[in-house]
Write a protein that holds these residues in place. Structure first.
Motif, PDB file in Angstrom:
ATOM      1  N   SER A   3       0.361  -1.278   0.332  1.00 28.75           N
ATOM      2  CA  SER A   3       0.216  -0.165   0.073  1.00 28.75           C
ATOM      3  C   SER A   3       0.807   1.151  -0.150  1.00 28.75           C
ATOM      4  O   SER A   3       1.768   1.417   0.418  1.00 28.75           O
ATOM      5  N   THR A   4       0.589   2.621  -0.366  1.00 33.16           N
ATOM      6  CA  THR A   4       0.894   3.625  -0.434  1.00 33.16           C
ATOM      7  C   THR A   4       0.682   4.547   0.272  1.00 33.16           C
ATOM      8  O   THR A   4       0.698   5.945   0.490  1.00 33.16           O
ATOM      9  N   SER A   5      -0.460   4.107   1.045  1.00 33.00           N
ATOM     10  CA  SER A   5      -0.883   4.371   2.725  1.00 33.00           C
ATOM     11  C   SER A   5       0.160   5.054   3.634  1.00 33.00           C
ATOM     12  O   SER A   5       0.597   3.933   3.456  1.00 33.00           O
ATOM     13  N   PRO A   6       0.065   6.018   4.583  1.00 35.31           N
ATOM     14  CA  PRO A   6       0.498   6.249   5.035  1.00 35.31           C
ATOM     15  C   PRO A   6       0.595   5.242   6.325  1.00 35.31           C
ATOM     16  O   PRO A   6      -0.445   4.666   6.626  1.00 35.31           O
ATOM     17  N   ARG A   7       1.950   5.218   7.011  1.00 30.57           N
ATOM     18  CA  ARG A   7       1.834   3.785   8.115  1.00 30.57           C
ATOM     19  C   ARG A   7       1.044   4.342   9.198  1.00 30.57           C
ATOM     20  O   ARG A   7       0.774   5.940   9.436  1.00 30.57           O
ATOM     21  N   PRO A   8       0.535   3.696   9.902  1.00 26.26           N
ATOM     22  CA  PRO A   8      -0.175   4.303  11.417  1.00 26.26           C
ATOM     23  C   PRO A   8       0.502   5.014  12.062  1.00 26.26           C
ATOM     24  O   PRO A   8      -0.404   5.913  12.601  1.00 26.26           O
ATOM     25  N   LEU A   9       1.688   4.984  12.486  1.00 30.01           N
ATOM     26  CA  LEU A   9       1.654   6.555  13.114  1.00 30.01           C
ATOM     27  C   LEU A   9       2.590   6.838  12.794  1.00 30.01           C
ATOM     28  O   LEU A   9       3.479   7.540  13.132  1.00 30.01           O
ATOM     29  N   SER A 384      -2.388  -5.716   6.263  1.00 27.73           N
ATOM     30  CA  SER A 384      -3.446  -5.061   6.203  1.00 27.73           C
ATOM     31  C   SER A 384      -2.931  -4.370   4.804  1.00 27.73           C
ATOM     32  O   SER A 384      -2.335  -4.398   4.101  1.00 27.73           O
ATOM     33  N   SER A 385      -4.374  -4.518   4.018  1.00 26.76           N
ATOM     34  CA  SER A 385      -4.411  -3.557   2.358  1.00 26.76           C
ATOM     35  C   SER A 385      -4.449  -2.497   2.814  1.00 26.76           C
ATOM     36  O   SER A 385      -4.488  -1.778   1.634  1.00 26.76           O
ATOM     37  N   THR A 386      -4.457  -1.376   3.877  1.00 25.68           N
ATOM     38  CA  THR A 386      -4.741  -0.575   3.996  1.00 25.68           C
ATOM     39  C   THR A 386      -3.236   0.374   4.421  1.00 25.68           C
ATOM     40  O   THR A 386      -3.336   1.945   3.778  1.00 25.68           O
ATOM     41  N   SER A 387      -1.878  -0.344   4.584  1.00 20.44           N
ATOM     42  CA  SER A 387      -0.829  -0.149   5.199  1.00 20.44           C
ATOM     43  C   SER A 387       0.166  -0.573   4.807  1.00 20.44           C
ATOM     44  O   SER A 387      -0.126  -1.758   4.888  1.00 20.44           O
ATOM     45  N   ASP A 388       1.331   0.056   4.840  1.00 23.09           N
ATOM     46  CA  ASP A 388       2.960  -0.603   4.293  1.00 23.09           C
ATOM     47  C   ASP A 388       3.210  -0.761   5.465  1.00 23.09           C
ATOM     48  O   ASP A 388       3.470   0.429   6.149  1.00 23.09           O
ATOM     49  N   TYR A 389       3.534  -2.066   5.716  1.00 22.11           N
ATOM     50  CA  TYR A 389       4.347  -2.002   6.755  1.00 22.11           C
ATOM     51  C   TYR A 389       5.669  -3.182   7.074  1.00 22.11           C
ATOM     52  O   TYR A 389       6.830  -3.315   7.603  1.00 22.11           O
ATOM     53  N   GLU A 390       6.165  -2.200   5.052  1.00 25.23           N
ATOM     54  CA  GLU A 390       7.829  -3.170   5.751  1.00 25.23           C
ATOM     55  C   GLU A 390       8.557  -2.014   6.819  1.00 25.23           C
ATOM     56  O   GLU A 390       8.710  -0.689   7.020  1.00 25.23           O
ATOM     57  N   LEU A 391       9.751  -2.714   6.945  1.00 22.63           N
ATOM     58  CA  LEU A 391      10.974  -2.065   7.784  1.00 22.63           C
ATOM     59  C   LEU A 391      12.239  -1.671   7.445  1.00 22.63           C
ATOM     60  O   LEU A 391      12.203  -1.661   5.942  1.00 22.63           O
ATOM     61  N   GLU A 392      12.335  -0.404   7.609  1.00 25.32           N
ATOM     62  CA  GLU A 392      12.889   0.682   7.060  1.00 25.32           C
ATOM     63  C   GLU A 392      13.996   0.320   7.656  1.00 25.32           C
ATOM     64  O   GLU A 392      14.407  -0.104   8.814  1.00 25.32           O
ATOM     65  N   PRO A 393      15.036   0.443   6.372  1.00 14.85           N
ATOM     66  CA  PRO A 393      16.953   0.055   6.804  1.00 14.85           C
ATOM     67  C   PRO A 393      17.704   1.530   7.541  1.00 14.85           C
ATOM     68  O   PRO A 393      18.256   1.990   7.012  1.00 14.85           O
ATOM     69  N   ARG A 394      16.836   1.728   8.332  1.00 13.13           N
ATOM     70  CA  ARG A 394      18.092   2.082   9.741  1.00 13.13           C
ATOM     71  C   ARG A 394      17.772   1.342  10.971  1.00 13.13           C
ATOM     72  O   ARG A 394      17.220   0.798  10.862  1.00 13.13           O
TER      73      ARG A 394
END
Length: 442
Positions: A3-9, A384-394
């Protein structure tokens, strides 16, 4: 497709004083949900996980190449500031005003000594959510005591329920309460943020690892209340059996499952096992079909659960011989296709490299770490179909985000930042390369 939607937090900022496992697990999940997590440390008293399970030999160990630490802290930033100075505490007070959550996993007295207890934090930021993770919580007769996951497990009662009858409690092989408490604390933060969104009010969350463990001790508490006995002292059977050799059912759910156990498979490695649990007559018929309906399985004494429990040793001998001829995945697939509850015993390598279900769901993310190279990092166990929960490489490489935090978050001038460096209030990126270097500098 992600998804391209902002993540929940997204837009939520967390000031992270946590260390070891339980607290960093909590803030790791907040980071995976989109929060900006700023981990605060001083290399002289750095998170001990930085020195655990590191890459390379002792000579090349650095405080930035711990693989376990990297997995616990993926997605976070680093701020290295000396909190034993008034100038360092002033930086933290300024940060509290710009954050939504303050998280810590020390004993109850630490933030109090720093002058950063809940009352002080509220003065700085009335809407702050302050969450602490500790063994017993911050009040009561044990409130000031330190614990680790295994000791919290003992105090919660779950260690007493594990192990063989007549032997000392075995405990749990992994610091389960460290991880579970992190999950529960993250859930608590989410509820507090929802409440703040509705009311504008902050919150004080006090997480007790022992109390989290009590939720896993329910069968033992019920056994004590009803019979006055203890689960382990009734004769816990070996392996995964649910029925002891004297015929007593000791499974937590009361199942009369037989055969039920972990069976050695081909290969002979320490994890070459396949588990099976035959809980009813339907499972038994399916097992016989999977085994090719051998003559031994037609014994009428095996036709009901009680008979199979009584003669489980004989059944186990035959089933073990069948398992020994097969790879654990071959055995699992053969049994599962016939409707028999079965599962291969998987090592860490198996889960990362061999498990098709985990691979399909993408639970492990391949990320490039500056010191560890390309590694698989654990993702979040939901989709989730509404948010992207991919980890940030940081990762919070020591001091790597000092300038970002001080100039972009706090708006400090270059002169102020330079002065903090000169006074050794901050620790620069890349130093120390080795703990020995740190000692030589101070």
């Amino acid at each position: 497709m992600a998804s391209t939607s902002p993540r929940p937090l997204a837009g939520t900022r967390v000031l992270d004083f946590t260390w070891s496992v339980a607290g960093p697990t909590m803030t790791r999940y907040l980071a995976s949900l989109g929060a900006e997590v700023i981990k605060v440390e001083w290399p002289r008293n750095a998170d001990p996980m930085r020195s655990a399970m590191y890459l390379g030999d002792e000579q090349h160990k650095t405080l930035n190449n711990g693989s376990f630490f990297a997995n616990l802290n993926v997605g976070k930033r680093s701020l290295t500031v000396n909190l034993r100075t008034e100038e360092g505490l002033a930086v933290i007070r300024d940060l509290v005003r710009e954050c939504d959550v303050v998280a810590e996993s020390f004993s109850a007295t630490v933030l109090r000594r720093w002058g950063l207890d809940h009352a002080a934090l509220q003065q700085l930021n009335p809407s702050i959510v302050y969450v602490s993770v500790s063994g017993f919580g911050h009040n009561g007769p044990h409130g000031d005591k330190n614990t680790w996951g295994p000791t919290a497990q003992a105090m919660s009662g779950i260690s007493a329920m594990s192990g063989e009858a007549g032997a000392p409690p075995a405990g749990w092989g992994w610091s389960y309460l460290d991880v579970t408490s992190g999950y529960m604390a993250a859930l608590g933060v989410l509820t507090a943020l929802i409440r703040r969104q509705r009311t504008g009010e902050g919150a004080r969350l006090d997480m007790s690892q022992v109390e989290v463990g009590i939720s896993l001790a329910g069968p033992g508490l019920l056994e004590s209340a009803v019979t006055g006995g203890q689960l382990r002292r009734r004769g816990v059977p070996g392996g995964n059996r649910s029925v002891a050799t004297d015929g007593s059912v000791v499974g937590y759910r009361g199942d009369t499952a037989a055969p039920s156990g972990a069976y050695r498979t081909r290969g002979g490695g320490e994890n070459d096992y396949c588990t099976v649990s035959v809980a009813d007559d339907g499972h038994w018929r399916s097992l016989k079909d999977a085994l090719g309906n051998p003559a031994w399985a037609e014994n009428p004494r095996y036709d009901d659960p009680g008979g199979r429990a009584e003669h489980q040793d004989a059944i186990d001998t035959k089933l073990a011989a069948w398992m020994a001829e097969r790879d654990k995945y071959e055995a699992m697939d053969t049994l599962q296709r016939r409707g028999v509850p079965a599962g291969a015993v998987q090592s860490g390598r198996d889960r990362v490299e061999n498990d098709p279900q985990l691979r399909s769901r993408g639970i492990f993310a391949e990320l490039e770490h500056p010191h560890l190279g390309t590694q698989a990092f654990e993702g979040v166990p939901f989709r989730s179909s509404t948010s992207d929960y991919e980890l940030e490489p940081r990762w919070p490489l020591l001091g790597a985000d000092n300038d970002y935090v001080l100039t972009e978050v706090l708006g400090y001038s270059a002169e102020t930042v330079s002065r903090l460096h000169e006074q050794h209030i901050l620790w620069p990126e890349g130093v120390p390369a080795n703990p020995v270097v740190e000692r030589s500098l101070w």
